[in-house]
Structures are given as C-alpha cells and as structure tokens.
Design a protein around this motif. Sequence first.
Motif, PDB file in Angstrom:
ATOM      1  N   SER A   2       0.842  -1.182   0.000  1.00  0.00           N
ATOM      2  CA  SER A   2       0.000   0.000   0.000  1.00  0.00           C
ATOM      3  C   SER A   2       0.885   1.243   0.000  1.00  0.00           C
ATOM      4  O   SER A   2       1.870   1.310   0.735  1.00  0.00           O
ATOM      5  N   CYS A   5       2.496   3.440   3.299  1.00  0.00           N
ATOM      6  CA  CYS A   5       2.361   2.623   4.508  1.00  0.00           C
ATOM      7  C   CYS A   5       3.753   2.343   5.056  1.00  0.00           C
ATOM      8  O   CYS A   5       4.588   1.735   4.377  1.00  0.00           O
ATOM      9  N   CYS A   8       4.621  -1.454   5.159  1.00  0.00           N
ATOM     10  CA  CYS A   8       4.903  -1.972   3.811  1.00  0.00           C
ATOM     11  C   CYS A   8       6.310  -1.562   3.385  1.00  0.00           C
ATOM     12  O   CYS A   8       7.032  -2.367   2.779  1.00  0.00           O
ATOM     13  N   HIS A  47      -0.429  -6.192   2.860  1.00  0.00           N
ATOM     14  CA  HIS A  47      -1.082  -5.125   3.606  1.00  0.00           C
ATOM     15  C   HIS A  47      -2.519  -5.478   3.983  1.00  0.00           C
ATOM     16  O   HIS A  47      -3.296  -5.942   3.151  1.00  0.00           O
ATOM     17  N   HIS A  97      -1.310  -0.901   9.274  1.00  0.00           N
ATOM     18  CA  HIS A  97      -0.883  -2.166   8.662  1.00  0.00           C
ATOM     19  C   HIS A  97      -0.849  -3.127   9.843  1.00  0.00           C
ATOM     20  O   HIS A  97      -0.130  -2.872  10.829  1.00  0.00           O
TER      21      HIS A  97
HETATM   22 ZN    ZN Z   1       1.143  -1.796   4.699  1.00  0.00          ZN
END
Ligand code: ZN
Length: 112
Positions: A2, A5, A8, A47, A97
């Motif tokens: 994502s 994020c 991520c 995610h 997340h």
């Molecule tokens: Zn994420």
Amino acid sequence: MSDDCLFCSIVAGDIPAERVLENDLVVAFRDIAPKAATHVLVVPRTHAPDVAALAASAPEQLAAMALAAQEIADAECGGEYKWIFNTGAGAGQTVFHAHGHVLGGDLSGSLV
Ligand code: ZN
Ligand code: AMP
C-alpha cells in the motif's frame, strides 16, 4: 503493498529496521520506541489495515504471525509474552498495517 504505509516500506526494505525474524509470510522487527525489554512488532508481508481485516483476507499470515511471536519469545524471554493488537485510533493504533506487539521481560507496569 500500500502506498504511504510505513510497515509496507519496512517489509520491502525501503525503510531500515532491526529485523529479528522473517519468512515467506511475516517480518518481525524491533519497535523503535520499546515499552519492554523485548518489544518486537510482527507484521504480515501483505497489507491489511488491522488484525480482523487480515484474518478475513489472509488467515494463514495471521497464523504465521502467532508462530513467529512464540519463536521470538522463546529466544528472548523464556517463551512468556503479551501479544497486543491495538485496533483503531481510539485504542492507540497509529500504523494501519496489521501488527502484533510482542512484549516480554518486566511487564509489571502493563495494563492487562
Ligand atoms: Zn502496509
Ligand atoms: P501502534 O501504535 O499499535 O499502531 O504501533 C505502532 C508502533 O510502531 C509503535 O509502537 C511505534 O513505536 C512503532 N514504530 C513507528 N515507527 C517505527 C519504525 N520506523 N520502526 C520500528 N517501529 C516503529
């Protein structure tokens, strides 16, 4: 992955973190602001915004997180630990997340 994020980006290796365990499904790294002697964040590679969303979309990753949490606690704090999922901003979630906090060591000041 994502966009925008933090976790991520850590999973992808774009932002550094002190990794303690990783496999095909999960990555675990030390919390940047530890609240206990052991404070490790366990995150799925893909995610999902919170733990319930992860359970719905990728339950095998949630199971892998549980196994990783135990493995980290076995290595660092005698296999005894708290596993916390802050869910929702009002409950203290700041990174959307899914992640479990593995807390071990002296937990005498812990909430529950
Ligand atoms: Zn994420
Ligand atoms: P939560 O408040 O449950 O969403 O947990 C997010 C956690 O991420 C907090 O305990 C932060 O200290 C931690 N954190 C934020 N940025 C980083 C980072 N770059 N590396 C490791 N942990 C982080």
